[in-house]
Design an enzyme around this catalytic site. Structure first.
Site, PDB file in Angstrom:
ATOM      1  N   ARG A   1       0.817  -1.187  -0.068  1.00 49.17           N
ATOM      2  CA  ARG A   1       0.048   0.017   0.005  1.00 49.17           C
ATOM      3  C   ARG A   1       1.052   1.420   0.070  1.00 49.17           C
ATOM      4  O   ARG A   1       2.095   1.071  -0.068  1.00 49.17           O
ATOM      5  CB  ARG A   1      -0.939   0.074   1.236  1.00 49.17           C
ATOM      6  N   GLY A   2       0.259   2.486  -0.104  1.00 54.97           N
ATOM      7  CA  GLY A   2       1.057   3.504  -0.247  1.00 54.97           C
ATOM      8  C   GLY A   2       1.118   3.977  -1.689  1.00 54.97           C
ATOM      9  O   GLY A   2       1.768   3.035  -2.494  1.00 54.97           O
ATOM     10  N   ALA A   3       1.032   5.269  -2.316  1.00 52.67           N
ATOM     11  CA  ALA A   3       0.787   5.453  -3.610  1.00 52.67           C
ATOM     12  C   ALA A   3       2.248   4.930  -4.372  1.00 52.67           C
ATOM     13  O   ALA A   3       2.366   4.529  -5.359  1.00 52.67           O
ATOM     14  CB  ALA A   3       0.504   6.973  -3.774  1.00 52.67           C
TER      15      ALA A   3
ATOM     16  N   ARG B   1      -7.450  -0.700  -6.687  1.00 46.78           N
ATOM     17  CA  ARG B   1      -7.845   0.549  -5.763  1.00 46.78           C
ATOM     18  C   ARG B   1      -7.810   1.789  -6.571  1.00 46.78           C
ATOM     19  O   ARG B   1      -7.167   1.979  -7.617  1.00 46.78           O
ATOM     20  CB  ARG B   1      -6.562   0.775  -4.705  1.00 46.78           C
TER      21      ARG B   1
ATOM     22  N   GLN C   1      -2.194   2.414   9.886  1.00 46.11           N
ATOM     23  CA  GLN C   1      -0.847   2.469   9.278  1.00 46.11           C
ATOM     24  C   GLN C   1      -0.011   3.397  10.180  1.00 46.11           C
ATOM     25  O   GLN C   1       1.189   3.168   9.985  1.00 46.11           O
ATOM     26  CB  GLN C   1      -1.207   3.098   7.734  1.00 46.11           C
TER      27      GLN C   1
ATOM     28  N   ASP D   1      -1.923  10.561  -2.172  1.00 41.54           N
ATOM     29  CA  ASP D   1      -2.464   9.454  -2.974  1.00 41.54           C
ATOM     30  C   ASP D   1      -2.655  10.176  -4.468  1.00 41.54           C
ATOM     31  O   ASP D   1      -2.427   9.670  -5.549  1.00 41.54           O
ATOM     32  CB  ASP D   1      -3.494   8.746  -2.576  1.00 41.54           C
TER      33      ASP D   1
ATOM     34  N   ASN E   1      -5.397  12.235   0.305  1.00 44.10           N
ATOM     35  CA  ASN E   1      -4.551  11.589   1.226  1.00 44.10           C
ATOM     36  C   ASN E   1      -5.389  10.734   2.205  1.00 44.10           C
ATOM     37  O   ASN E   1      -6.751  10.968   1.870  1.00 44.10           O
ATOM     38  CB  ASN E   1      -3.426  12.319   1.873  1.00 44.10           C
ATOM     39  N   LYS E   2      -4.961   9.979   2.937  1.00 47.22           N
ATOM     40  CA  LYS E   2      -5.485   8.809   4.064  1.00 47.22           C
ATOM     41  C   LYS E   2      -6.642   9.801   4.631  1.00 47.22           C
ATOM     42  O   LYS E   2      -6.335  11.128   5.102  1.00 47.22           O
ATOM     43  CB  LYS E   2      -4.426   8.492   4.957  1.00 47.22           C
TER      44      LYS E   2
HETATM   45  O1  MRU Z   1      -4.789   3.075   2.081  1.00 45.85           O
HETATM   46  P1  MRU Z   1      -3.269   3.342   2.047  1.00 45.85           P
HETATM   47  O2  MRU Z   1      -2.439   3.089   3.225  1.00 45.85           O
HETATM   48  O3  MRU Z   1      -2.561   2.857   0.741  1.00 45.85           O
HETATM   49  O4  MRU Z   1      -2.886   4.878   2.032  1.00 45.85           O
HETATM   50  C1  MRU Z   1      -1.841   5.404   1.991  1.00 45.85           C
HETATM   51  C2  MRU Z   1      -1.748   7.134   2.115  1.00 45.85           C
HETATM   52  O5  MRU Z   1      -2.434   7.785   2.219  1.00 45.85           O
HETATM   53  C3  MRU Z   1      -0.346   7.505   2.064  1.00 45.85           C
HETATM   54  O6  MRU Z   1      -0.443   8.787   3.137  1.00 45.85           O
HETATM   55  C4  MRU Z   1      -0.177   8.202   0.745  1.00 45.85           C
HETATM   56  O7  MRU Z   1      -0.084   6.845  -0.005  1.00 45.85           O
HETATM   57  C5  MRU Z   1       1.014   8.811   0.694  1.00 45.85           C
HETATM   58  S1  MRU Z   1       2.660   7.504   0.750  1.00 45.85           S
HETATM   59  C6  MRU Z   1       3.976   7.905   0.528  1.00 45.85           C
END
Ligand code: MRU
Length: 346
Positions: free
Chosen positions: A46-48, A89, A194, A235, A244-245
């Site tokens: 996970r994470g962009a 996603r 996370q 993201d 973002n999250k």
């Molecule tokens: O749902 P996730 O855990 O994939 O969400 C991730 C985030 O929102 C991060 O803050 C975002 O991807 C930036 S990561 C470098």
């Protein structure tokens, strides 16, 4: 260890299974796109920026899934797999960037062997570029941090959210590497934690000072003047908002109210500058994530089983709350309508 990499001997993608952390550091082996797509949906990866690499390696992996009748059969198969990966996603634009870049190489190749070879090379290049961008972002961003600063962060934006180093946590890592003493306040990031599971774990691995708080404590700690700045990742960044999250928007408003700089650290591949907030699909996740205390075993209820649930995974923060973007090409300050294009050359 990198968060995700290609194992040439086993012809598979290996990735750190983030659903197991912080209990266990386990590597998941994806020998087919089905397993990888499932890993993305479950947030094992996970994470962009990590999703960008996963998409790229995933399309390359599709080339090795079976024998093909001819080049047409091969290309059709890869296109189906690319669509499957793209449907995992919807919000992080990096996933689509990684998929499209490798798919384009494959569709332009003259035969199957050439396509396989070029696809893997391109995926490896994308992974390398991610690390280089994060290191460059870290250097630029570290200039914003002073010795002794306390930084509040949200979700996980570190090694685990990228191929290596991180975006917002990468900035903190770079400042620490330069010899500055930086302390981090990490919000736990409900519902999938996370922040508490991943950010705290990886910062502690690197001996970076970290204090865990619940998401609802952010306002209190800002009011008590314990926070020098906020740094988060993203993201997708569109011309009027940062996705973002879920919870990031509230933190941004709190930061503005308390006069605390709110920085967004993100590579150029997270910018989708021709789009606006309304164009972006926000992923909605399962009700189980909210009603069980441990989603993995789904045993201990923390809400009535049949309660109505709303569980968007991301929110949109209007750009007026963003003090600056930290990118691999430099720091971008307002007015964003002029400066993003100028600095990123997009
Ligand atoms: O749902 P996730 O855990 O994939 O969400 C991730 C985030 O929102 C991060 O803050 C975002 O991807 C930036 S990561 C470098």
């Amino acid at each position: 260890m990198r968060t995700i990499f290609w194992d040439e001997d086993e012809k598979c993608i290996k990735l750190i299974d983030q659903t197991k952390l912080p209990d266990k550091l386990e590597v998941l082996c994806c020998k087919n796109v089905e397993t990888l797509a499932d890993a993305i949906k479950r947030l094992a990866i996970r994470g962009a920026p990590a999703l960008e690499a996963a998409g790229a390696y995933g399309v390359a992996l599709a080339c090795f899934e079976r024998d093909f009748l001819d080049v047409e059969d091969f290309k059709k198969h890869v296109e189906i797999r690319a669509k499957q990966l793209a449907s995992t996603r919807p919000t992080a634009v990096n996933l689509f960037y990684g998929i499209d870049r490798v798919l384009k190489i494959i569709l332009n190749a003259k035969d199957v062997d050439e396509a396989k070879n070029l696809a893997l090379k391109e995926a490896e290049k994308i992974a390398e570029e991610d690390i280089m961008r994060n290191k460059a972002m870290g250097k630029h961003g570290a200039r914003l941090l002073k010795d002794g600063d306390v930084v509040l962060t949200y979700c996980n934006t570190g090694r685990l959210a990228t191929v290596d180093w991180g975006t917002a946590l990468g900035v903190i890592r770079s400042a620490v590497e330069e010899g500055k003493k930086i302390s981090v306040v990490a919000c736990e990031t409900r519902p999938l934690n996370q922040g508490s599971r991943l950010t705290c774990w990886e910062l502690m691995q690197d001996n970076i000072d970290v204090t865990l708080i619940t998401d609802s404590m952010a306002g209190y700690v800002m009011r008590k003047k314990k926070i020098d700045c906020v740094i988060v990742g993203a993201d997708r960044i569109v011309k009027d908002a940062v996705f973002n999250k879920i919870g990031t928007y509230s933190i941004a408003i709190l930061a503005k109210e308390h006069g605390i700089p709110f920085y967004v650290a993100a590579p150029s591949t997270t910018f989708d500058w021709n789009k606006c907030e309304e164009d972006v699909v926000v992923e909605e996740r399962s009700r189980e994530e909210l009603i069980y205390c441990n989603i993995k075993c789904m045993k201990t209820l923390i809400a009535p089983e049949n309660v109505r649930v709303y569980n968007p995974a991301f929110d949109a923060t209007p750009l007026k709350y963003v003090s600056a973007f930290i990118t691999e090409k430099g720091i971008i300050r307002p007015p964003y309508s002029e400066n993003v294009k100028k600095i990123l050359e997009i």
